[in-house]
Design a protein around this motif. Structure first.
Motif, PDB file in Angstrom:
ATOM      1  N   GLU A 141      57.744 -15.457  34.085  1.00 39.14           N
ATOM      2  CA  GLU A 141      58.735 -16.091  33.207  1.00 39.14           C
ATOM      3  C   GLU A 141      58.061 -17.031  32.211  1.00 39.14           C
ATOM      4  O   GLU A 141      58.429 -17.059  31.034  1.00 39.14           O
ATOM      5  N   LEU A 142      57.068 -17.771  32.662  1.00 33.07           N
ATOM      6  CA  LEU A 142      56.341 -18.666  31.757  1.00 33.07           C
ATOM      7  C   LEU A 142      55.612 -17.862  30.680  1.00 33.07           C
ATOM      8  O   LEU A 142      55.585 -18.245  29.506  1.00 33.07           O
ATOM      9  N   GLN A 143      55.028 -16.735  31.093  1.00 30.73           N
ATOM     10  CA  GLN A 143      54.323 -15.881  30.135  1.00 30.73           C
ATOM     11  C   GLN A 143      55.300 -15.256  29.132  1.00 30.73           C
ATOM     12  O   GLN A 143      55.068 -15.289  27.920  1.00 30.73           O
ATOM     13  N   ASP A 144      56.390 -14.709  29.643  1.00 29.93           N
ATOM     14  CA  ASP A 144      57.360 -14.020  28.779  1.00 29.93           C
ATOM     15  C   ASP A 144      58.007 -14.970  27.782  1.00 29.93           C
ATOM     16  O   ASP A 144      58.371 -14.562  26.662  1.00 29.93           O
ATOM     17  N   GLU A 145      58.166 -16.232  28.175  1.00 31.27           N
ATOM     18  CA  GLU A 145      58.830 -17.211  27.316  1.00 31.27           C
ATOM     19  C   GLU A 145      57.853 -17.987  26.434  1.00 31.27           C
ATOM     20  O   GLU A 145      58.249 -18.897  25.701  1.00 31.27           O
ATOM     21  N   GLY A 146      56.562 -17.632  26.517  1.00 33.67           N
ATOM     22  CA  GLY A 146      55.560 -18.258  25.656  1.00 33.67           C
ATOM     23  C   GLY A 146      55.138 -19.650  26.072  1.00 33.67           C
ATOM     24  O   GLY A 146      54.600 -20.408  25.259  1.00 33.67           O
TER      25      GLY A 146
END
Length: 290
Positions: A34-39
């Motif tokens: 989620e942290l990766q997908d949301e930048g």
């Protein structure tokens, strides 16, 4: 045995890499994705061990952990943490040491860096001639960053397994309630930074030379603390030597606390520890794979 771990007796505690339940493993992976997908993912400070700090701090509640880590990232920008790490120089360290000693010194039997704070030595008038709250907080943040990126890797190398927490000695000997009240703003801000921005760094916590009145204060504070945090804190009066020596090698404990260490120039200014030794140049033991 995970690569880089040389201690045959090492067993990670629950909720750490190498000792996760299936659900915890799933939550960690989802947290990272989620942290990766949301930048929001910052590779240099969001490794699995760090993500797990935030997850443990919020009992593996994914939404609460994400809120916490994003708030910490926003705080880093507002506080200017990167600039503090690169440019801040606490030039008044030796003077401040006379009036409010706060320092790291060697490690305990489990490899934790020892942090010592002598609140009873506090001389508020002289302290604020030499420094101010803003500079004290910048020093605190700089020390947290060194703790995570220099001290823990060095102690991990020294003992042959990952070390993630500190061993703290808070000396209340001679403490003045008047002086404490006058420094309370710094103490509360410092505590907030520790709990909210650098979670799960506390391993052992010894409060020594606690005055009799402290038991009343503690009874009021205790219900507001997490039971895991409470379990790490031991409140001792003046008969603390045996307890400390059970956790800390005598040669690592300063003589004023019943140990045998007498660093040249004083333990409080020595910053003695494996983080200042040549051996610290070698790679740290790898964390177990998630």
């Amino acid at each position: 045995m995970p690569e880089g771990v040389t201690d045959p007796n090492y067993r990670p505690l629950p909720g750490r890499l190498g000792n996760l339940t299936v659900q915890q493993q799933h939550t960690l992976e989802k947290f990272k994705k989620e942290l990766q997908d949301e930048g929001h993912f910052v590779p240099e400070r969001m490794d699995d061990a760090t993500l797990l700090r935030f997850l443990r701090a919020r009992k593996f509640d994914l939404a609460a952990s994400k809120t916490m880590i994003l708030a910490a990232e926003q705080w880093r920008k507002e506080f200017g943490v990167d600039d503090v790490v690169e440019n801040f120089d606490f030039t008044e360290k030796e003077i401040v040491d006379k009036y409010y000693p706060q320092y790291y010194h060697k490690m305990d039997k489990e490899g934790r860096p020892i942090y010592i704070e002598r609140l009873g030595k506090l001389d508020i008038k002289e302290l604020y001639k030499a420094t101010d709250i803003d500079r004290q907080l910048k020093r605190l943040v700089l020390e947290y960053e060194k703790f995570l990126h220099e001290r823990l890797p060095a102690t991990s190398r020294a003992v042959g397994h990952p070390v993630e927490t500190s061993c703290t000695i808070l000396d209340l000997g001679g403490v003045s309630l008047t002086n404490f009240y006058r420094v309370k703003d710094y103490v509360f801000k410092a505590s907030s930074i520790g709990q909210d921005r650098y979670p799960e760094c506390m391993g052992k916590f010894y409060i020594i030379n606690a005055p009799w009145a402290f038991s009343g204060v503690w009874s009021l504070i205790k219900p507001w603390l997490d039971e895991v945090t409470v379990s790490k804190i031991e409140i001792l009066g003046g008969s603390y030597k045996d307890k400390l020596l059970a956790q800390i090698p005598a040669e690592n404990l300063p003589a004023e606390f019943g140990g045998k260490c007498t660093c040249a120039g004083g333990c409080s200014l020595s910053d003695a520890g494996p983080w200042n030794e040549d051996a610290a140049a070698s790679p740290a033991p790898a964390q177990p794979e998630a």
